[in-house]
Design an enzyme around this catalytic site. Structure first.
Site, PDB file in Angstrom:
ATOM      1  CB  THR A  96      42.780  62.831  27.490  1.00  0.00           C
ATOM      2  OG1 THR A  96      41.889  62.722  28.773  1.00  0.00           O
ATOM      3  CG2 THR A  96      43.618  63.838  27.968  1.00  0.00           C
ATOM      4  CG  ASP A  97      37.621  63.054  29.383  1.00  0.00           C
ATOM      5  OD1 ASP A  97      38.652  62.700  29.910  1.00  0.00           O
ATOM      6  OD2 ASP A  97      36.689  62.437  29.851  1.00  0.00           O
ATOM      7  CD  GLU A  98      42.607  62.221  32.742  1.00  0.00           C
ATOM      8  OE1 GLU A  98      43.260  62.713  33.625  1.00  0.00           O
ATOM      9  OE2 GLU A  98      42.258  60.914  32.607  1.00  0.00           O
TER      10      GLU A  98
ATOM     11  CE1 TYR B 201      47.753  61.619  29.694  1.00  0.00           C
ATOM     12  CE2 TYR B 201      45.844  61.753  30.702  1.00  0.00           C
ATOM     13  CZ  TYR B 201      46.575  61.522  29.685  1.00  0.00           C
ATOM     14  OH  TYR B 201      45.801  60.810  28.537  1.00  0.00           O
TER      15      TYR B 201
ATOM     16  CB  ALA C 271      49.229  70.281  32.375  1.00  0.00           C
TER      17      ALA C 271
ATOM     18  CE  LYS D 122      46.988  63.291  25.191  1.00  0.00           C
ATOM     19  NZ  LYS D 122      47.707  62.474  23.988  1.00  0.00           N
TER      20      LYS D 122
HETATM   21  P1  NAD Z   1      49.487  53.427  26.466  1.00  0.00           P
HETATM   22  O1  NAD Z   1      50.203  54.269  27.621  1.00  0.00           O
HETATM   23  O2  NAD Z   1      48.921  52.238  26.688  1.00  0.00           O
HETATM   24  O3  NAD Z   1      50.457  53.547  25.496  1.00  0.00           O
HETATM   25  C1  NAD Z   1      51.234  54.285  24.851  1.00  0.00           C
HETATM   26  C2  NAD Z   1      52.193  53.812  23.725  1.00  0.00           C
HETATM   27  O4  NAD Z   1      53.043  55.046  23.566  1.00  0.00           O
HETATM   28  C3  NAD Z   1      53.067  52.967  24.300  1.00  0.00           C
HETATM   29  O5  NAD Z   1      53.129  51.941  23.158  1.00  0.00           O
HETATM   30  C4  NAD Z   1      54.368  53.474  24.656  1.00  0.00           C
HETATM   31  O6  NAD Z   1      55.358  52.515  24.122  1.00  0.00           O
HETATM   32  C5  NAD Z   1      54.414  54.531  23.327  1.00  0.00           C
HETATM   33  N1  NAD Z   1      55.098  55.661  23.744  1.00  0.00           N
HETATM   34  C6  NAD Z   1      55.357  56.465  24.844  1.00  0.00           C
HETATM   35  N2  NAD Z   1      56.367  57.243  24.851  1.00  0.00           N
HETATM   36  C7  NAD Z   1      56.717  57.340  23.346  1.00  0.00           C
HETATM   37  C8  NAD Z   1      57.864  57.906  22.700  1.00  0.00           C
HETATM   38  N3  NAD Z   1      58.451  58.899  23.231  1.00  0.00           N
HETATM   39  N4  NAD Z   1      57.923  57.668  21.320  1.00  0.00           N
HETATM   40  C9  NAD Z   1      57.212  56.593  20.605  1.00  0.00           C
HETATM   41  N5  NAD Z   1      56.399  55.945  21.442  1.00  0.00           N
HETATM   42  C10 NAD Z   1      56.064  56.309  22.799  1.00  0.00           C
HETATM   43  O7  NAD Z   1      48.389  54.532  26.192  1.00  0.00           O
HETATM   44  P2  NAD Z   1      46.881  54.494  25.747  1.00  0.00           P
HETATM   45  O8  NAD Z   1      46.009  54.208  26.903  1.00  0.00           O
HETATM   46  O9  NAD Z   1      46.773  53.678  24.553  1.00  0.00           O
HETATM   47  O10 NAD Z   1      46.666  56.119  25.113  1.00  0.00           O
HETATM   48  C11 NAD Z   1      46.749  56.162  23.831  1.00  0.00           C
HETATM   49  C12 NAD Z   1      46.538  57.791  23.718  1.00  0.00           C
HETATM   50  O11 NAD Z   1      45.123  58.007  23.911  1.00  0.00           O
HETATM   51  C13 NAD Z   1      47.320  58.440  24.556  1.00  0.00           C
HETATM   52  O12 NAD Z   1      47.536  59.991  23.682  1.00  0.00           O
HETATM   53  C14 NAD Z   1      46.327  59.090  25.719  1.00  0.00           C
HETATM   54  O13 NAD Z   1      46.505  60.241  26.156  1.00  0.00           O
HETATM   55  C15 NAD Z   1      45.126  59.127  24.812  1.00  0.00           C
HETATM   56  N6  NAD Z   1      43.825  58.744  25.863  1.00  0.00           N
HETATM   57  C16 NAD Z   1      43.632  57.631  26.439  1.00  0.00           C
HETATM   58  C17 NAD Z   1      42.512  57.281  27.323  1.00  0.00           C
HETATM   59  C18 NAD Z   1      42.585  56.114  27.970  1.00  0.00           C
HETATM   60  O14 NAD Z   1      41.521  55.904  28.770  1.00  0.00           O
HETATM   61  N7  NAD Z   1      43.546  55.173  27.941  1.00  0.00           N
HETATM   62  C19 NAD Z   1      41.535  58.101  27.286  1.00  0.00           C
HETATM   63  C20 NAD Z   1      41.809  59.402  26.512  1.00  0.00           C
HETATM   64  C21 NAD Z   1      42.979  59.490  25.641  1.00  0.00           C
HETATM   65  P1  TYD Z   2      42.396  55.402  35.798  1.00  0.00           P
HETATM   66  O1  TYD Z   2      42.160  54.321  35.220  1.00  0.00           O
HETATM   67  O2  TYD Z   2      43.808  56.022  36.288  1.00  0.00           O
HETATM   68  O3  TYD Z   2      42.041  56.702  34.732  1.00  0.00           O
HETATM   69  P2  TYD Z   2      42.103  58.327  34.687  1.00  0.00           P
HETATM   70  O4  TYD Z   2      42.923  58.579  36.094  1.00  0.00           O
HETATM   71  O5  TYD Z   2      42.667  58.881  33.684  1.00  0.00           O
HETATM   72  O6  TYD Z   2      40.679  58.704  35.032  1.00  0.00           O
HETATM   73  O7  TYD Z   2      41.515  55.950  37.001  1.00  0.00           O
HETATM   74  C1  TYD Z   2      40.126  56.108  36.880  1.00  0.00           C
HETATM   75  C2  TYD Z   2      39.432  56.529  38.076  1.00  0.00           C
HETATM   76  O8  TYD Z   2      39.669  55.235  39.068  1.00  0.00           O
HETATM   77  C3  TYD Z   2      39.950  57.581  38.925  1.00  0.00           C
HETATM   78  O9  TYD Z   2      39.027  58.310  39.370  1.00  0.00           O
HETATM   79  C4  TYD Z   2      40.880  57.087  39.782  1.00  0.00           C
HETATM   80  C5  TYD Z   2      40.344  55.745  40.280  1.00  0.00           C
HETATM   81  N1  TYD Z   2      41.428  54.817  40.581  1.00  0.00           N
HETATM   82  C6  TYD Z   2      41.006  53.845  41.763  1.00  0.00           C
HETATM   83  O10 TYD Z   2      40.244  54.182  42.669  1.00  0.00           O
HETATM   84  N2  TYD Z   2      41.826  52.927  42.109  1.00  0.00           N
HETATM   85  C7  TYD Z   2      43.073  52.439  41.200  1.00  0.00           C
HETATM   86  O11 TYD Z   2      43.699  51.554  41.686  1.00  0.00           O
HETATM   87  C8  TYD Z   2      43.245  53.294  39.985  1.00  0.00           C
HETATM   88  C9  TYD Z   2      44.160  53.006  38.999  1.00  0.00           C
HETATM   89  C10 TYD Z   2      42.276  54.402  39.732  1.00  0.00           C
END
Ligand code: NAD
Ligand code: TYD
Length: 378
Positions: free
Chosen positions: A140-142, A166, A168, A170
């Site tokens: 992630t970019d975080e 989170y 930290a 990643k």
């Molecule tokens: P998500 O939370 O929707 O899905 C996570 C999946 O991992 C779930 O299916 C869960 O059951 C599985 N999981 C969790 N713990 C596990 C374990 N111990 N063993 C096996 N499986 C396990 O997440 P997402 O949004 O699909 O994100 C996927 C990846 O992309 C993550 O690594 C996240 O850090 C990264 N990412 C997500 C975003 C975003 O905007 N969603 C952005 C940047 C990076």
């Molecule tokens: P989120 O979707 O939780 O992603 P991330 O924290 O990984 O960026 O949140 C996106 C942005 O929206 C973040 O600045 C927090 C804000 N946010 C709200 O304002 N209200 C909400 O209910 C949620 C879940 C997030």
């Protein structure tokens, strides 16, 4: 010639393939008739939903294993049994708010779990049966921290400065992947991407939460003053970016993937409300299906916007400099924010049953606890 990781003769292990991004990635591979075989390994935590793959599960190219990435023995025996040489690692605890309330699961899955996978991969791929392989780590970019409004976007050389538990966790997992490449010669790549949105996203993240609350006529909670900025990447574009890295990425290299699409949270939510208002105006049946939505009565959905207590340590702005992946691998997102958001809204409107089921039980408990606190603290 570069090793292939996506052709018909390849077999991928996709961790977290029942989560939001993993499901979209797996669906693309399986829906492609010339795509690889895929074994999904997922622990099915609250965020994992096998139902999202149910219509594909009779494909002979898709296998599902219910297991935890921390179980190194199971992972290694899966790799050996099917001679799997490619891992795409999505599995993680992924929600910042949850990491603030309970960081332990983030350390266990994101750090210990990633290390366990790396050990299994090293043991098979470099130990007794060496050969071409690839460990792609999705991050992630975080990890780069927070930007001020005028700062340049994050590049691959921006120093890590994670702010939430989170981020930290990643960051730590990224460092382990890097170390396994540098020390043991594991063929790894890492992608750091911005906020994803699109079909199948669990409704604790901003866009699906707002979408489902709107349809139910519930408050749309905006943290703080809504001026925090995120870069939004349509999930299929993210999957295409990972595919580009699997095809052409250099071992040991990091690639940022962005949506070229920075928005303030409040602006994003207002646009989302306007799109839903338009859909209701154009399609009267939606008012019958969602009678509690303000748009069902000709009122704007943005009337539900509610400013709530801010997230502790809330990062101000994320932005991605994605020049490297464009220059080296020719990748650019296809969707604009307008097309991506329209597809997303239409998907959630067309998948009422999926939305209803995912909001039951474990989800409700969490959201009710989370927002009763925040709304009370306004
Ligand atoms: P998500 O939370 O929707 O899905 C996570 C999946 O991992 C779930 O299916 C869960 O059951 C599985 N999981 C969790 N713990 C596990 C374990 N111990 N063993 C096996 N499986 C396990 O997440 P997402 O949004 O699909 O994100 C996927 C990846 O992309 C993550 O690594 C996240 O850090 C990264 N990412 C997500 C975003 C975003 O905007 N969603 C952005 C940047 C990076
Ligand atoms: P989120 O979707 O939780 O992603 P991330 O924290 O990984 O960026 O949140 C996106 C942005 O929206 C973040 O600045 C927090 C804000 N946010 C709200 O304002 N209200 C909400 O209910 C949620 C879940 C997030």
């Amino acid at each position: 010639m570069k090793p292939q990781h996506l052709d018909g003769s390849s077999h991928l292990l996709v961790t977290g393939g029942a989560g939001f991004i993993g499901v979209n990635f797996v669906r693309r591979l399986i829906e492609n008739p010339h795509g690889p075989t895929v074994t999904v390994l997922d622990a099915l935590t609250y965020a994992g939903n096998r139902e999202s793959l149910a219509d594909l599960e009779n494909s002979p190219r898709l296998h599902f294993v219910h297991a935890d990435i921390r179980d190194g023995e199971t992972v290694e025996s899966l790799l050996r049994a099917s001679n799997i040489r490619t891992i795409v690692h999505f599995a993680a605890e992924s929600h910042v708010d949850r990491s603030i309330l309970g960081p332990d699961a983030f350390i266990d899955t994101n750090i210990v779990g990633t290390h366990s996978l790396l050990k299994a991969a090293r043991s098979f791929w470099i130990g007794d049966e060496p050969g071409p392989h690839r460990f792609h780590h999705v991050s992630t970019d975080e990890v780069y921290g927070s930007l001020e409004p005028a700062d340049p976007a994050f590049s691959e050389s921006t120093p890590y400065a994670p702010n939430s538990p989170y981020a930290a966790s990643k960051a730590a997992s990224d460092h382990l992947v890097r170390a396994y490449h540098h020390t043991y010669g594991l063929d790894t790549t890492i992608s750091n991407c911005s906020n994803n949105y699109g079909p199948f996203q669990f409704p604790e993240k901003l866009i699906p939460l707002v979408m489902m609350n709107m349809l139910a006529g519930k408050a749309l909670p905006i943290y703080g003053d809504g001026s925090n900025v995120r870069d939004w990447l349509y999930v299929e574009d993210h999957c295409r970016g990972i595919e580009a890295i699997l095809k052409g990425g250099e071992p040991g290299r990091v690639y940022n993937i962005g949506g070229l699409n920075e928005r303030k949270n409040i602006d994003l939510v207002r646009i989302l409300c306007a799109v839903v208002d338009e859909r209701f105006a154009a399609e009267p049946a939606l008012a019958t299906a969602h009678p509690n939505c303000p748009a069902a009565h000709g009122k704007p959905c943005e009337s539900l916007i509610t400013f709530v207590k801010d997230r502790p340590g809330h990062d101000r702005r994320y932005a991605i400099n994605a020049d490297r992946i464009e220059r080296e691998l020719g990748f650019r997102p296809v969707e604009t924010f307008e097309t991506g958001l329209a597809k997303t809204v239409d998907w959630y409107l067309a998948h009422e049953e999926w939305c209803r089921r995912i909001q039951d039980g474990r989800y409700r408990e969490w959201v009710d606890r989370q927002y009763s606190d925040r709304l009370a603290a306004r």
